[in-house]
Motif scaffolding. Structure first.
Motif, PDB file in Angstrom:
ATOM      1  N   UNK A  98      73.372  22.499  -8.341  1.00 26.80           N
ATOM      2  CA  UNK A  98      74.370  22.748  -7.807  1.00 26.80           C
ATOM      3  C   UNK A  98      74.434  22.933  -6.239  1.00 26.80           C
ATOM      4  N   UNK A  99      72.983  22.951  -5.692  1.00 25.38           N
ATOM      5  CA  UNK A  99      72.931  23.525  -4.297  1.00 25.38           C
ATOM      6  C   UNK A  99      73.245  24.946  -4.126  1.00 25.38           C
ATOM      7  N   UNK A 100      73.183  24.919  -2.541  1.00 24.19           N
ATOM      8  CA  UNK A 100      73.166  26.240  -1.832  1.00 24.19           C
ATOM      9  C   UNK A 100      74.213  26.055  -0.790  1.00 24.19           C
ATOM     10  N   UNK A 101      74.888  27.240  -0.490  1.00 23.45           N
ATOM     11  CA  UNK A 101      75.674  27.204   0.948  1.00 23.45           C
ATOM     12  C   UNK A 101      74.896  27.045   2.004  1.00 23.45           C
ATOM     13  N   UNK A 102      75.340  26.850   3.135  1.00 24.16           N
ATOM     14  CA  UNK A 102      74.633  26.547   4.337  1.00 24.16           C
ATOM     15  C   UNK A 102      73.813  27.979   4.659  1.00 24.16           C
ATOM     16  N   UNK A 103      74.532  28.890   4.395  1.00 28.04           N
ATOM     17  CA  UNK A 103      73.608  30.463   4.790  1.00 28.04           C
ATOM     18  C   UNK A 103      73.754  31.250   3.619  1.00 28.04           C
ATOM     19  N   UNK A 104      72.639  31.775   3.388  1.00 24.22           N
ATOM     20  CA  UNK A 104      72.516  32.779   2.240  1.00 24.22           C
ATOM     21  C   UNK A 104      71.856  34.099   2.873  1.00 24.22           C
ATOM     22  N   UNK A 105      72.022  35.017   1.808  1.00 23.59           N
ATOM     23  CA  UNK A 105      71.605  36.569   2.193  1.00 23.59           C
ATOM     24  C   UNK A 105      70.871  37.084   1.087  1.00 23.59           C
ATOM     25  N   UNK A 106      70.075  38.091   1.642  1.00 18.27           N
ATOM     26  CA  UNK A 106      69.379  38.903   0.446  1.00 18.27           C
ATOM     27  C   UNK A 106      68.453  40.099   1.199  1.00 18.27           C
ATOM     28  N   UNK A 107      68.113  40.886   0.532  1.00 20.71           N
ATOM     29  CA  UNK A 107      67.095  42.005   1.015  1.00 20.71           C
ATOM     30  C   UNK A 107      65.982  41.669   0.562  1.00 20.71           C
ATOM     31  N   UNK A 108      65.124  42.194   1.483  1.00 25.25           N
ATOM     32  CA  UNK A 108      63.499  42.190   1.503  1.00 25.25           C
ATOM     33  C   UNK A 108      62.719  43.248   2.348  1.00 25.25           C
ATOM     34  N   UNK A 109      61.626  43.736   1.575  1.00 22.62           N
ATOM     35  CA  UNK A 109      60.907  44.669   2.247  1.00 22.62           C
ATOM     36  C   UNK A 109      59.708  44.222   2.914  1.00 22.62           C
ATOM     37  N   UNK A 110      59.319  44.296   4.242  1.00 17.92           N
ATOM     38  CA  UNK A 110      58.412  43.762   5.125  1.00 17.92           C
ATOM     39  C   UNK A 110      57.427  44.905   5.556  1.00 17.92           C
ATOM     40  N   UNK A 111      56.316  44.449   5.716  1.00 18.23           N
ATOM     41  CA  UNK A 111      55.086  45.450   5.973  1.00 18.23           C
ATOM     42  C   UNK A 111      55.251  45.669   7.580  1.00 18.23           C
TER      43      UNK A 111
END
Length: 273
Positions: free
Chosen positions: A87-100
């Motif tokens: 089904x594809x993805x929108x041109x912009x997506x969002x999420x949470x991530x923990x970075x060291x």
């Protein structure tokens, strides 16, 4: 960009403060081993390359459960490459991530970096993603993208090897010559598709083993190439030794021979790392 990772939630245009109550995954280092990459790929309905356009650092109070030395970000990213995603993805997506943290404890600066995501869409929110586990955000490299592309293609192929769930039975037949024999081992799978192993011994030769993905043992079958989906299914799905139930009908001599032949398979596959 190097990242750490715990279950991660991608969030869209909703306020950052409300999203911070959900525990994200922690991104890990780039270039994982094939088995680690496959562990993620088989659980990821979405595999995509993105470029981070916005990364909002959350306060510690907004990041429950974060590991020491990491910073939680709400990320918005532009889609660059979609390797898997019905089904594809929108041109912009969002999420949470923990970075060291970077050197001397400085917070990372992910904005503008290109990464690879292994994720699942959030139900009813097509622009929000949830990473599938530890290591599900990776630094982009041509090699890692190609390995993920190969995995994504193999996973949806009509003849894709199924997940191995166990061993149902094993049989051993001595040959007509001293040192000649054959062992057949029948596996159980998550999809109930047939998978079997055969190990042939001939006098003066090294044991030869092969895997068959049909009801009929294919005499032209061979052992799987390393770092393929079939290799991963076997190396990471097979038990360390034949279960007692699989050899209960064999004589003590045939039981021992079948177990020795199974050890040939395990040695040939190597460890699941």
């Amino acid at each position: 960009m190097t990242s750490l990772l715990i279950p991660l939630f991608a969030l869209g245009a909703a306020p950052v403060a409300s999203q911070a109550q959900q525990a994200p995954a922690t991104a890990t280092t780039a270039g994982p081993g094939f088995a680690a990459l496959a562990d993620l790929a088989v659980r990821a309905p979405v595999i995509a390359g993105v470029e981070i356009r916005r990364a909002v650092r959350l306060k510690p109070a907004e990041a429950p459960g974060i590991v020491p030395g990491a910073t939680r970000f709400f990320v918005e990213a532009d889609l660059v490459t979609l390797l898997r995603g019905r089904g594809g993805l929108p041109a912009r997506v969002s999420y949470l991530v923990d970075l060291p943290s970077e050197a001397r404890g400085r917070p990372p600066k992910p904005k503008g970096q290109r990464v690879l995501l292994l994720a699942a869409p959030v139900a009813g929110r097509p622009a929000e993603l949830q990473l599938v586990g530890s290591g599900a955000q990776l630094d982009w490299t041509p090699g890692t993208e190609q390995r993920l592309r190969t995995l994504a293609t193999a996973l949806v192929a009509p003849d894709a090897p199924p997940a191995i769930t166990g061993i149902s039975s094993a049989f051993h037949v001595p040959g007509s010559l001293p040192g000649e024999s054959e062992t057949q081992i029948f596996l159980t799978t998550a999809s109930a598709k047939p998978v079997s192993l055969s190990i042939l011994r001939r006098p003066g030769e090294q044991p030869r083993w092969a895997v068959s993905l049909s009801d009929i043992v294919d005499e032209t079958a061979a052992a799987p190439a390393r770092d393929t989906l079939l290799w991963y299914r076997l190396a990471c799905g097979l038990p360390a030794a034949l279960p007692e139930a699989a050899t209960s009908a064999l004589s003590p001599e045939d039981n021992a021979a079948a177990r020795a032949d199974y050890a040939v398979v395990r040695t040939g596959l190597g460890p699941c790392r």
